[in-house]
Design an enzyme around this catalytic site. Structure first.
Site, short mmCIF file in Angstrom:
data_model
loop_
_atom_site.label_atom_id
_atom_site.label_comp_id
_atom_site.label_asym_id
_atom_site.label_seq_id
_atom_site.Cartn_x
_atom_site.Cartn_y
_atom_site.Cartn_z
N LYS A 120 0.82 -1.22 0.00
CA LYS A 120 0.00 0.00 0.00
C LYS A 120 0.85 1.27 0.00
CE LYS A 120 -4.42 -1.59 1.60
NZ LYS A 120 -5.48 -1.49 2.60
N LYS A 203 -5.62 -11.27 -6.55
CA LYS A 203 -6.71 -11.41 -5.58
C LYS A 203 -7.92 -10.57 -6.01
CE LYS A 203 -6.34 -9.20 -1.73
NZ LYS A 203 -6.02 -8.61 -0.44
N LYS A 206 -11.43 -4.77 -4.04
CA LYS A 206 -12.24 -3.59 -4.37
C LYS A 206 -11.40 -2.56 -5.10
CE LYS A 206 -11.99 -2.73 0.47
NZ LYS A 206 -12.75 -3.24 1.56
P1 TYM Z 1 -10.46 -6.10 4.55
O1 TYM Z 1 -11.46 -5.06 4.85
O2 TYM Z 1 -9.46 -5.86 3.48
O3 TYM Z 1 -11.16 -7.46 4.21
C1 TYM Z 1 -12.15 -8.01 5.06
C2 TYM Z 1 -12.08 -9.52 5.08
O4 TYM Z 1 -12.27 -10.06 3.77
C3 TYM Z 1 -11.20 -10.95 3.47
N1 TYM Z 1 -10.91 -10.87 2.02
C4 TYM Z 1 -10.85 -11.93 1.23
N2 TYM Z 1 -11.03 -13.25 1.47
C5 TYM Z 1 -10.92 -14.08 0.42
N3 TYM Z 1 -10.64 -13.67 -0.85
C6 TYM Z 1 -10.44 -12.36 -1.13
N4 TYM Z 1 -10.18 -11.97 -2.38
C7 TYM Z 1 -10.55 -11.42 -0.06
N5 TYM Z 1 -10.43 -10.07 0.02
C8 TYM Z 1 -10.67 -9.75 1.30
C9 TYM Z 1 -10.03 -10.45 4.30
O5 TYM Z 1 -9.08 -11.47 4.50
C10 TYM Z 1 -10.73 -10.05 5.57
O6 TYM Z 1 -10.95 -11.18 6.41
N6 TYM Z 1 -7.13 -5.70 8.21
C11 TYM Z 1 -8.47 -6.17 7.90
C12 TYM Z 1 -9.55 -5.55 8.76
C13 TYM Z 1 -9.36 -5.69 10.23
C14 TYM Z 1 -9.46 -6.88 10.98
C15 TYM Z 1 -9.24 -6.51 12.33
C16 TYM Z 1 -9.69 -8.20 10.64
C17 TYM Z 1 -9.09 -4.68 11.10
N7 TYM Z 1 -9.03 -5.18 12.36
C18 TYM Z 1 -9.25 -7.45 13.36
C19 TYM Z 1 -9.71 -9.14 11.68
C20 TYM Z 1 -9.49 -8.77 13.01
C21 TYM Z 1 -8.74 -5.83 6.46
O7 TYM Z 1 -8.19 -4.95 5.88
O8 TYM Z 1 -9.72 -6.53 5.90
#
Ligand code: TYM
Length: 340
Positions: A120, A203, A206
């Protein structure tokens, strides 16, 4: 290893940065619902709005809209606020308060090794926000302010969860306590890494400029079917065995998606569809995807029509959450030596 018995508790979060997609659904939300319904855990699910402004500041009205829309997505997909605590991160101030302590526990070197930071921040790390660098310490605080024992996520979050364990272990070690659990990542199922429909090596995300690369949770039935029909594939028939998907990333991705949506293993799916051409498999996948996803998108729009109700749900969730987080923060401050 920890000697303390912690209450079995699940925490997970998603950024309200707009554009919930099939990867979020299969990798995260669907599994949140499964863990909620299993009944073995107390479950806490979160819109991480503080994280959503780390990459860039968002227009305030957009952030508010995204947060409510994500709450609607959670509920439409089956997160039940009567069974799970559903919260917006900034409404539970203990997340950010514990994050400060963790900023002082975590090392710069640990943060600099995070692949998400490197991706990022890109080449111009000097221009990235301090919040983006500290992102994983806030994520660790999200989890550990609940003493959560299990965190369901997609594969891309694995490194952050390892860091969460490192932060818990260092805190426990430095203060000679057994206070924070070493949380278990739960990265399970056929679709922990859903790939782009246009390129099986990328992957589903969004931030991909091509809308055809992903299925959005707000897509209608026709759009979902069209995107699957147009998904990139190879010319061969589907194999009957899992090994046959090796070196066929696009084929593997579509089979993984089918398995995730239909709650089967990849082996079970291939036992049924092995030998089929994509001309047969894609319409079946499109039908399955529409059957599973279109009702969620319809329900999301219905929920978004009553935003005051969403806000009431989040206010109630924040109150329930603080019953857990306030005592844990208080105890943390005591351990650290803050005079209270
Ligand atoms: P974020 O918002 O990018 O994504 C949310 C969740 O979706 C999953 N994900 C995917 N799983 C499978 N295939 C994909 N292409 C895909 N894209 C996204 C992510 O693995 C995630 O589970 N850092 C985290 C948010 C967060 C968080 C936390 C998660 C903040 N605090 C505490 C767990 C516990 C994030 O950016 O997710």
């Amino acid at each position: 290893m920890s000697e303390t018995q912690f209450t079995p508790r699940v925490f997970s979060g998603i950024q309200p940065s707009g554009g919930l997609h099939l990867g979020n659904y299969l990798g995260a939300i669907k599994r949140f619902v499964d863990m909620q319904d299993q009944g073995d855990f107390q479950t806490v699910y979160c819109m991480v709005d503080l994280h959503a402004i780390t990459a860039k500041l968002l227009d305030p009205a957009t952030l508010r809209h995204n947060t409510r829309e994500l709450a609607a997505g959670f509920i439409a997909a089956g997160v039940n606020p009567e069974k799970s605590i559903l919260i917006n991160q900034s409404q539970v101030p203990e997340h950010a308060q514990l994050a400060w302590i963790f900023n002082c526990v975590a090392r710069m070197g640990w943060m600099g090794r995070m692949t998400q930071w490197k991706d990022k921040a890109g080449k111009n790390a000097e221009a990235a926000s301090l919040g983006l660098f500290a992102y994983p310490a806030l994520m660790a605080a999200d989890i550990l302010i609940y003493h959560a024992t299990h965190v369901p996520v997609g594969e891309d979050q694995k490194q952050h969860l390892e860091l969460t364990r490192d932060i818990a272990a260092k805190f426990n070690h430095d203060y000679g306590v057994d206070f924070f659990p070493l949380t278990e990542p739960v990265i399970e199922g056929a679709a922990t890494r859903v790939m782009s429909l246009r390129d099986g090596s990328k992957k589903m995300s969004k931030s991909d400029p091509s809308d055809a690369s992903r299925i959005n949770m707000t897509d209608d039935a026709d759009t979902i079917a069209k995107k699957i029909r147009k998904a990139k594939t190879d010319p061969d028939a589907l194999p009957s065995e899992v090994e046959g998907l090796k070196d066929r990333p696009e084929a593997r991705n579509l089979v993984n998606i089918y398995a995730g949506l239909n709650e089967q293993t990849v082996a079970q799916v291939l036992a049924d569809v092995g030998g089929q051409q994509f001309g047969t498999f894609k319409p079946a996948l499109a039908e399955l995807a529409v059957a599973k996803l279109a009702p969620i998108s319809t329900r999301m729009s219905e929920l978004m029509a009553d935003q005051a109700e969403i806000d009431r749900t989040l206010a109630k969730g924040a109150q329930q959450a603080r019953e857990i987080t306030a005592p844990i923060l208080k105890k943390t401050y005591e351990i650290v030596g803050m005079v209270s």
